[in-house]
Scaffold this active site. Structure first.
Site, PDB file in Angstrom:
ATOM      1  N   GLU A 153       0.854  -1.195   0.000  1.00 31.43           N
ATOM      2  CA  GLU A 153       0.000   0.000   0.000  1.00 31.43           C
ATOM      3  C   GLU A 153       0.883   1.237   0.000  1.00 31.43           C
ATOM      4  O   GLU A 153       1.731   1.402   0.874  1.00 31.43           O
ATOM      5  CB  GLU A 153      -0.892   0.000   1.251  1.00 31.43           C
ATOM      6  N   LYS A 169     -10.319  -2.400   8.065  1.00 33.81           N
ATOM      7  CA  LYS A 169      -9.049  -2.042   8.681  1.00 33.81           C
ATOM      8  C   LYS A 169      -9.370  -1.392  10.025  1.00 33.81           C
ATOM      9  O   LYS A 169      -9.798  -0.236  10.078  1.00 33.81           O
ATOM     10  CB  LYS A 169      -8.310  -1.058   7.758  1.00 33.81           C
TER      11      LYS A 169
END
Length: 210
Positions: free
Chosen positions: A41, A130
């Protein structure tokens, strides 16, 4: 509602490379993949992030999940799609952003902290959640919220998580993590990142079995 499933990974660990520069991408991402990471990411508050993401996408072998973090708008989703990104991580729950990313075939991991946010993200079709900052909720807090969520949602702990506390989360069945400063800080060279990556993978194996 479309939900893209979370891919099967030996190590469901997302390397968060906040602050990575395009000219550093090849070396840093390369060493992470070599160590065993298959999810990368690059947050959009990094320098020229889409160029870095495009570089990472082009160099990564099949089976790697490359994308952006800190995605806040549908325009950013469109740009991420244009460079081949397949992972959309956001700090918040924006149903429009989540559904567009899902429609483009992206794995979506919005950030949540409360049951309300978690259920809203699930309703919007998020691949997973998340939980951030995980250090605030702790394993017991995440476990309590998880009890009310659809069982097919991937749950990741992010924020204050490192190779030192995988075991605490393993006790509640969490296998997925986003790893930031314990793995990479802006300006860190590839050799240091590789060293930290190998320590992380070794610690994960020790808890979850190689």
């Amino acid at each position: 509602m479309m939900r893209i499933p979370f891919p099967t990974m030996k190590y469901p660990l997302i390397a968060i490379l906040r602050g990575l520069k395009p000219e550093e991408t090849q070396a840093v991402v390369g060493t992470l993949i070599e160590a065993g990471f298959t999810a990368i990411e690059i947050p959009l508050n990094s320098p020229d992030p889409f160029r870095s993401i495009e570089t990472a996408v082009k160099m990564a072998p099949d089976g790697c999940l490359i994308g952006a973090g800190t995605v806040l708008t549908t325009a950013q989703v469109e740009q991420l799609d244009s460079v081949g990104g397949k992972l959309m991580v956001s700090p918040n729950v924006d149903p429009e952003v989540i559904s567009l990313a899902a429609a483009k075939g992206m794995v979506t991991m919005p950030g949540v902290l409360t049951p309300t946010e978690a259920l809203l993200a699930a309703k919007a079709g998020a691949t997973g959640l998340k939980f951030f900052p995980a250090s605030v909720l702790g394993p017991s807090g995440i476990s309590a919220i998880r009890a009310i969520l659809p069982p097919d949602l991937e749950i990741a702990a992010v924020g204050g998580v490192s190779d030192t506390n995988f075991g605490d989360y393993a006790k509640i069945g969490i296998r997925s993590f986003g790893l930031g400063s314990s793995l990479y800080k802006a300006g860190m060279d590839a050799a240091e990142v590789g060293k930290r990556a190998r320590i992380t993978i070794s610690a994960y194996d020790a808890v979850y079995g190689a």
